[in-house]
Design a protein around this motif. Structure first.
Motif, short mmCIF file in Angstrom:
data_model
loop_
_atom_site.label_atom_id
_atom_site.label_comp_id
_atom_site.label_asym_id
_atom_site.label_seq_id
_atom_site.Cartn_x
_atom_site.Cartn_y
_atom_site.Cartn_z
N ILE A 249 33.64 13.52 34.71
CA ILE A 249 34.03 14.67 35.53
C ILE A 249 32.77 15.26 36.16
N VAL A 250 32.81 15.43 37.47
CA VAL A 250 31.70 16.06 38.19
C VAL A 250 32.03 17.55 38.34
N VAL A 251 31.25 18.37 37.68
CA VAL A 251 31.48 19.81 37.69
C VAL A 251 30.34 20.47 38.46
N GLU A 252 30.70 21.27 39.46
CA GLU A 252 29.72 21.99 40.26
C GLU A 252 29.93 23.49 40.10
N SER A 253 29.01 24.23 40.66
CA SER A 253 29.15 25.69 40.60
C SER A 253 30.36 26.13 41.42
N SER A 254 30.98 27.19 40.99
CA SER A 254 32.18 27.68 41.66
C SER A 254 32.11 29.19 41.79
N VAL A 255 32.87 29.71 42.72
CA VAL A 255 32.93 31.15 42.96
C VAL A 255 34.14 31.71 42.21
N MET A 256 33.90 32.66 41.33
CA MET A 256 34.96 33.28 40.56
C MET A 256 35.26 34.67 41.13
N SER A 257 36.51 34.88 41.46
CA SER A 257 36.92 36.19 41.97
C SER A 257 37.14 37.15 40.81
N LEU A 258 36.69 38.37 40.98
CA LEU A 258 36.88 39.41 39.99
C LEU A 258 38.05 40.33 40.34
N LYS A 259 38.85 39.92 41.33
CA LYS A 259 40.03 40.68 41.72
C LYS A 259 41.27 40.15 41.00
N ASP A 260 42.16 41.06 40.74
CA ASP A 260 43.42 40.68 40.11
C ASP A 260 44.33 40.03 41.15
N PRO A 261 44.90 38.83 40.87
CA PRO A 261 45.76 38.18 41.87
C PRO A 261 47.08 38.91 42.10
N ILE A 262 47.45 39.83 41.22
CA ILE A 262 48.72 40.53 41.36
C ILE A 262 48.54 41.79 42.22
N SER A 263 47.60 42.65 41.83
CA SER A 263 47.39 43.90 42.56
C SER A 263 46.31 43.81 43.62
N THR A 264 45.54 42.70 43.64
CA THR A 264 44.41 42.48 44.55
C THR A 264 43.31 43.52 44.37
N LEU A 265 43.34 44.27 43.28
CA LEU A 265 42.27 45.21 42.96
C LEU A 265 41.34 44.59 41.93
N LYS A 266 40.17 45.18 41.79
CA LYS A 266 39.22 44.67 40.82
C LYS A 266 39.76 44.86 39.41
N MET A 267 39.63 43.83 38.59
CA MET A 267 40.19 43.87 37.25
C MET A 267 39.50 44.93 36.39
N THR A 268 40.28 45.48 35.47
CA THR A 268 39.75 46.41 34.48
C THR A 268 39.63 45.75 33.12
N VAL A 269 40.72 45.12 32.66
CA VAL A 269 40.72 44.36 31.41
C VAL A 269 41.11 42.93 31.74
N PRO A 270 40.16 42.00 31.80
CA PRO A 270 40.49 40.61 32.17
C PRO A 270 41.26 39.92 31.05
N CYS A 271 42.31 39.25 31.42
CA CYS A 271 43.21 38.63 30.44
C CYS A 271 43.67 37.29 30.97
N ARG A 272 44.00 36.37 30.07
CA ARG A 272 44.61 35.09 30.42
C ARG A 272 45.31 34.54 29.19
N GLY A 273 46.12 33.52 29.40
CA GLY A 273 46.81 32.89 28.29
C GLY A 273 45.87 32.01 27.47
N MET A 274 46.06 32.01 26.17
CA MET A 274 45.18 31.21 25.31
C MET A 274 45.38 29.71 25.52
N LEU A 275 46.51 29.33 26.09
CA LEU A 275 46.77 27.92 26.37
C LEU A 275 46.46 27.54 27.81
N CYS A 276 46.02 28.49 28.62
CA CYS A 276 45.63 28.18 30.00
C CYS A 276 44.26 27.51 30.01
N HIS A 277 44.06 26.59 30.97
CA HIS A 277 42.81 25.82 31.04
C HIS A 277 41.86 26.33 32.10
#
Length: 491
Positions: free
Chosen positions: A297-325
């Motif tokens: 696997i070739v892994v390069e640098s990536s741009v991570m957004s700090l905005k919430d995809p639901i509200s489009t505002l900057k996240m306060t408490v970042p969360c994700r599923g423990m089974l998400c990759h």
């Protein structure tokens, strides 16, 4: 040989065990002499295995211990509080006491035996929700018969005793919810989604109970129970409330019930997850470096957004599923607010199913949010976990600069009396052309032109002053200022 009574109650106990956190599961397994290491899914499977073993061996003592531990966050049962299971000597229970019992997968009230809980269990067993916990059955047995073409009415009386009214007045978190589900043959052994007829109107004491009875289209389970608390009179006690349900266009039978529930706010649930369910930073970095070291696997640098995809505002408490990759997160409170309105439990990033128990706060992204300025909404993440701000904002700055340059080159403002004169020549309409000639005179004439009229001149605005031919002197139009005199300011 397995006991039928234990089998009947084991399903609810299994559902209740899935609501426990890792520490509670480990405590149960450790005190029962079972290996207590592993991820949450492994711990849950081991606890379920203990429940199945108690059912298969007809071991009431083990089942009683497990039920007490699951209802009390893994605590060991005391000799005084351990309920005894005796199916030969049942005790008659009141129909209005906590009817959810073990069948609903919620904590068991103290002082009730398993047989009592089975007898007082509700007829309709709905899927558990983190936003409420069923405490008491208020009214059951509301059946809506199929009505494919005509409107039907269903009238019921709702009377609350003094104890229930006092509890509702003293605790605002207790609410009265109207549940509905399509009748199924195996309803006592399955968990049902909340579903109302396609056309339904609910009135309490003549006032309409407004709620979203449809949910999302083609998404079973996205409908919420209707909150009717504010329409029910809880004073005086034993007041006879009138419940009128009007429905139509349904070919299925629906069963409705009213339960008193303990409602949890989004803030309470978010606080619970933030305190108990955390993905450590070292685990995130370990996973990222493992992917980066994979030769396939070739892994390069990536741009991570700090905005919430639901509200489009900057996240306060970042969360994700423990089974998400994925590493990208979404805001915890925004996600819970969305699920409270329409419970789909779908990850807004990868669209995979994510349950409430699988939500966790990402410590790695939380640290990034705490260190970046407020104006920064994206960072560049390297394959080894290092991140930076400058590279993430360089492109946006360069694009903004180039846009400004283009706009400066494209928009050139020319002013002066000469330009105003040219504009008046181009856009002014002669009076001779303002009148529309009659239709016969519009035909082309082959006769040669006579008279002193001049033909229209074409002005080429692309010519410079040096290339422009000498033009005859023209009269200045009325209203146009004359050319200013040339003033030589040289010494």
């Amino acid at each position: 040989m397995a006991s039928s009574s234990l089998q009947h109650m084991a399903q609810g106990l299994i559902v209740q065990s899935k609501t426990l956190i890792n520490n509670d599961l480990k405590r149960i397994l450790k005190e029962e002499g079972v290996v207590s290491s592993g991820v949450k899914a492994t711990l849950q499977a081991r606890v379920i295995g203990l429940i199945d073993r108690a059912v298969q061996d007809n071991d009431h003592a083990l089942y009683n211990r497990l039920q007490h531990r699951i209802a009390n966050n893994g605590a060991s049962p005391s000799s005084q509080s351990t309920p005894s299971y005796n199916p030969q000597t049942p005790t008659k229970s009141s129909p209005l006491v906590n009817g959810n019992g073990n069948m609903q997968g919620y904590p068991q009230p103290t002082g009730f035996t398993h047989y009592q809980m089975a007898r007082s269990a509700p007829t309709n067993h709905f899927k558990a929700s983190p936003f409420f916990e069923i405490r008491e059955s208020i009214l059951e047995g509301i059946a809506l018969e199929p009505s494919p073409s005509h409107r039907q009415n269903c009238n019921k009386s709702l009377t609350l005793n003094e104890t229930t009214c006092h509890r509702l007045r003293s605790d605002r978190s207790l609410r009265l919810l109207l549940f509905s589900a399509v009748e199924q043959p195996l309803a006592p052994y399955t968990r049902l989604d909340v579903a109302f007829p396609s056309q339904i109107e609910v009135r309490i004491n003549g006032e309409e109970a407004r709620a979203n009875y449809k949910g999302l289209k083609n998404r079973p389970g996205s409908t919420r129970p209707a909150d009717i608390t504010d329409l029910v009179r809880i004073a005086p006690a034993n007041y006879r409330n009138n419940l009128l349900i009007t429905y139509a266009l349904t070919q299925k039978r629906y069963n409705l019930a009213i339960y008193m529930v303990r409602k949890f706010s989004v803030e309470e649930l978010a606080k619970r997850i933030a305190e108990l369910c955390i993905i450590p930073k070292r685990d995130v970095l370990k996973d990222m470096r493992k992917k980066a070291s994979d030769p396939d696997i070739v892994v390069e640098s990536s741009v991570m957004s700090l905005k919430d995809p639901i509200s489009t505002l900057k996240m306060t408490v970042p969360c994700r599923g423990m089974l998400c990759h994925h590493t990208r997160c979404f805001d915890l409170e925004s996600f819970l607010q969305l699920q409270e309105q329409a419970p789909t439990w779908q990850c807004p990033i990868c669209s995979n199913h994510v349950s409430f128990e699988a939500l966790a706060v990402d410590e790695y992204v939380q640290e990034i949010l705490s260190k970046v300025p407020k104006a920064v909404d994206q960072v560049t993440v390297e394959p080894d976990g290092r991140w930076s701000i400058q590279a993430a904002n360089t492109s946006s700055k360069s694009n903004a600069h180039s846009d400004d340059d283009d706009s400066d080159e494209d928009l050139v403002e020319i002013s002066g009396p000469r330009v105003n004169t040219i504009k008046s020549e181009v856009f002014a309409t002669p009076q001779s052309l303002a009148r529309t000639p009659p239709i016969p005179s519009r035909e082309a004439s082959s006769a040669p032109r006579t008279g002193s009229k001049r033909g229209s001149e074409v002005i080429d605005l692309t010519l410079s002053d040096d290339d422009e031919p000498v033009r005859p002197t023209k009269k200045v139009a009325q209203g146009d200022p004359p050319y200013p005199p040339f003033i030589d300011s040289s010494p």
